[in-house]
Write an enzyme that holds these catalytic residues in place. Structure first.
Site, PDB file in Angstrom:
ATOM      1  N   CYS A   1       5.510  -6.765   8.137  1.00 50.40           N
ATOM      2  CA  CYS A   1       6.628  -6.333   8.987  1.00 50.40           C
ATOM      3  C   CYS A   1       6.313  -7.658   9.971  1.00 50.40           C
ATOM      4  CB  CYS A   1       5.935  -5.307   9.701  1.00 50.40           C
ATOM      5  SG  CYS A   1       6.778  -4.621  10.669  1.00 50.40           S
TER       6      CYS A   1
ATOM      7  N   CYS B   1      -2.298   1.935   8.066  1.00 50.40           N
ATOM      8  CA  CYS B   1      -1.183   1.284   6.694  1.00 50.40           C
ATOM      9  C   CYS B   1      -1.661  -0.305   6.834  1.00 50.40           C
ATOM     10  CB  CYS B   1      -0.031   1.079   8.118  1.00 50.40           C
ATOM     11  SG  CYS B   1       0.588   2.459   8.525  1.00 50.40           S
TER      12      CYS B   1
ATOM     13  N   CYS C   1      -0.791  -2.590  15.133  1.00 57.86           N
ATOM     14  CA  CYS C   1      -1.234  -2.058  13.539  1.00 57.86           C
ATOM     15  C   CYS C   1      -0.799  -3.588  12.606  1.00 57.86           C
ATOM     16  CB  CYS C   1       1.268  -1.834  13.378  1.00 57.86           C
ATOM     17  SG  CYS C   1       1.187  -1.784  12.082  1.00 57.86           S
TER      18      CYS C   1
ATOM     19  N   GLU D   1       0.576  -1.270   0.361  1.00 61.14           N
ATOM     20  CA  GLU D   1       0.129   0.071   0.235  1.00 61.14           C
ATOM     21  C   GLU D   1       1.029   0.861   0.004  1.00 61.14           C
ATOM     22  OE1 GLU D   1      -3.171   0.294   3.266  1.00 61.14           O
ATOM     23  OE2 GLU D   1      -2.889  -2.110   3.653  1.00 61.14           O
TER      24      GLU D   1
ATOM     25  N   CYS E   1       3.856  -4.590  16.594  1.00 59.17           N
ATOM     26  CA  CYS E   1       3.944  -3.901  16.828  1.00 59.17           C
ATOM     27  C   CYS E   1       1.526  -4.068  17.653  1.00 59.17           C
ATOM     28  CB  CYS E   1       3.689  -2.314  16.854  1.00 59.17           C
ATOM     29  SG  CYS E   1       6.049  -1.409  16.335  1.00 59.17           S
TER      30      CYS E   1
ATOM     31  N   CYS F   1       3.147   8.182   0.695  1.00 61.24           N
ATOM     32  CA  CYS F   1       3.594   7.463   2.145  1.00 61.24           C
ATOM     33  C   CYS F   1       3.683   6.125   1.500  1.00 61.24           C
ATOM     34  CB  CYS F   1       2.390   7.487   3.282  1.00 61.24           C
ATOM     35  SG  CYS F   1       2.648   6.114   4.309  1.00 61.24           S
TER      36      CYS F   1
HETATM   37  N1  SAH Z   1       7.616   0.596  11.014  1.00 62.90           N
HETATM   38  C1  SAH Z   1       7.888   2.174  11.264  1.00 62.90           C
HETATM   39  C2  SAH Z   1       7.314   3.188   9.767  1.00 62.90           C
HETATM   40  C3  SAH Z   1       5.757   2.141   9.819  1.00 62.90           C
HETATM   41  S1  SAH Z   1       4.407   2.377  10.743  1.00 62.90           S
HETATM   42  C4  SAH Z   1       7.284   2.197  12.581  1.00 62.90           C
HETATM   43  O1  SAH Z   1       7.178   1.558  13.135  1.00 62.90           O
HETATM   44  O2  SAH Z   1       7.798   3.862  12.658  1.00 62.90           O
HETATM   45  C5  SAH Z   1       4.223   4.871  10.504  1.00 62.90           C
HETATM   46  C6  SAH Z   1       3.525   5.022  11.993  1.00 62.90           C
HETATM   47  O3  SAH Z   1       1.780   4.309  12.119  1.00 62.90           O
HETATM   48  C7  SAH Z   1       4.376   4.955  13.006  1.00 62.90           C
HETATM   49  O4  SAH Z   1       4.455   5.757  14.054  1.00 62.90           O
HETATM   50  C8  SAH Z   1       2.773   3.616  14.035  1.00 62.90           C
HETATM   51  O5  SAH Z   1       3.484   3.372  14.799  1.00 62.90           O
HETATM   52  C9  SAH Z   1       2.016   4.108  13.606  1.00 62.90           C
HETATM   53  N2  SAH Z   1       0.403   3.129  13.363  1.00 62.90           N
HETATM   54  C10 SAH Z   1       0.696   1.659  13.175  1.00 62.90           C
HETATM   55  N3  SAH Z   1      -0.801   1.823  13.511  1.00 62.90           N
HETATM   56  C11 SAH Z   1      -1.612   2.462  13.721  1.00 62.90           C
HETATM   57  C12 SAH Z   1      -2.315   2.899  14.034  1.00 62.90           C
HETATM   58  N4  SAH Z   1      -3.200   1.225  13.973  1.00 62.90           N
HETATM   59  N5  SAH Z   1      -2.875   3.498  14.298  1.00 62.90           N
HETATM   60  C13 SAH Z   1      -1.953   5.143  14.209  1.00 62.90           C
HETATM   61  N6  SAH Z   1      -0.820   4.410  14.038  1.00 62.90           N
HETATM   62  C14 SAH Z   1      -0.221   3.806  13.430  1.00 62.90           C
END
Ligand code: SAH
Length: 348
Positions: A111, A332, A118, A91, A115, A104
């Site tokens: 991944c 994402c 996510c 995406e 987290c 973006c």
């Molecule tokens: N892996 C990297 C970049 C991709 S995620 C990182 O962790 O920074 C980009 C951002 O979106 C990160 O800050 C991540 O924590 C956040 N993110 C992921 N899922 C999310 C969600 N459901 N709501 C809000 N932010 C989210």
């Protein structure tokens, strides 16, 4: 076979020389690939048929197929679902701001960071993307919108520091004067906090912005949300951010997704203020995008403003991330998941 779009101009020069070609051809070919954005060797009209054939025999021309485009009716944000050559989906998002168009990009297919909030990580990592595949997200979007992209954030699927070499190469290709020539200062790379790679990144001599996904004011809370926090403490992450600032002069951005009842109370705002005091950077508050696989909900508006106020009163630079494309699968990895679940052929 090597991907021609992943080659730097110097690499191309060397390799063309080895093929018995003149070095100046490298510049022409590079321009076809990275400025004129062709997706077929045959479109390189000032390159002879014989050389085009040679290129075809020696290199792969990486392309991505647009599978779906979701357009927001609120703010013209567009979300793209691409298919890679091996049948995977990634995406990217296109956003229009007053200061220019921003894309973006994803750096990996899936991944492995895990987290909790996510969507991109729910099925683990399939594979990393090549420099050409990361670039091609921007190129294909440019072909589609016919508008220049001026800002790029590596905040889509994947952890860029877990695909370090390819991401660095991508940044160099994206920002090189012979290519799209996007300003390094207009590129942001976001990481969950892989400390040794953050330090290495500082030493690359680039002027890009580093974003740290912090999401918690202490180790205990961060470990609940992000498995990577078992490996690196908040203090180590901040030390790496300080090093990044000292080395590059670029202020770091601290991402903080507000999850209702989890990391958004006044005490946590105080703790975050104390933690970040004296560190050069600014906090980006993101109302969490709920994903259906988890029961996290976003903080309500008044809580978000109260959290922001506390930080501001404590002298911390803070902004609330403006939400773009609220009416299309925001978080994402959600569009890809929906596509995988529904199967091909379903259009929105
Ligand atoms: N892996 C990297 C970049 C991709 S995620 C990182 O962790 O920074 C980009 C951002 O979106 C990160 O800050 C991540 O924590 C956040 N993110 C992921 N899922 C999310 C969600 N459901 N709501 C809000 N932010 C989210």
């Amino acid at each position: 076979m090597d991907e021609i779009k992943s080659k730097s101009i110097d690499e191309l020069k060397e390799e063309l020389k080895d093929m018995g070609e003149a070095a100046y051809r490298a510049k022409q070919i590079f321009e076809w690939l990275h400025v004129k954005l062709v997706s077929d060797f045959d479109d390189m009209s000032n390159i002879s048929a014989a050389l085009r054939q040679k290129l075809r025999e020696n290199y792969v021309m990486t392309t991505l197929k647009i599978v779906r485009v979701q357009e927001s009716k609120i703010d013209s944000t567009k979300k793209f679902l691409f298919e890679t050559y091996d049948g995977n989906y990634i995406e990217s998002v296109w956003m229009q701001y007053h200061h220019g168009n921003s894309v973006c990009v994803s750096s990996q297919i899936g991944c492995r960071m895990g987290c909790r909030f996510c969507a991109s990580t729910l099925d683990g990592l399939q594979r990393s993307l090549s420099p050409a595949e990361i670039l091609e997200q921007i190129y294909e979007i440019t072909r589609y919108t016919k508008e220049r992209v001026s800002n790029v954030v590596v905040m889509g699927m994947g952890e860029p520091m877990d695909n370090y070499d390819n991401v660095v190469k991508f940044v160099k290709l994206l920002t090189c004067p012979e290519g799209l020539n996007i300003s390094q200062r207009s590129v942001t790379v976001s990481t969950c906090g892989i400390v040794p790679r953050m330090k290495q990144f500082a030493d690359e001599g680039l002027q890009v912005t580093l974003a740290l996904s912090l999401h918690a004011p202490n180790d205990e809370k961060r470990r609940e949300l992000m498995p990577i926090a078992q490996s690196f403490s908040v203090a180590e992450c901040l030390e790496a951010c300080d090093y990044y600032f000292e080395t590059t002069g670029r202020r770091v951005s601290f991402e903080y997704a507000l999850v209702s009842g989890v990391n958004d109370n006044d005490r946590e705002a105080e703790e975050l203020s104390a933690l970040l005091k004296g560190h050069n950077g600014h906090v980006n508050l993101i109302p969490v995008n709920p994903i259906k696989e988890r029961d996290f909900t976003r903080s309500d508006k008044s809580r978000i403003f109260a959290f922001q106020n506390k930080l501001e009163k404590n002298g911390i630079n803070v902004t609330i991330r403006r939400e773009m494309g609220k009416d299309i699968d925001g978080a994402c990895g959600q569009l890809r998941r929906r596509h995988n679940e529904e199967g091909p052929g379903v259009q929105s």
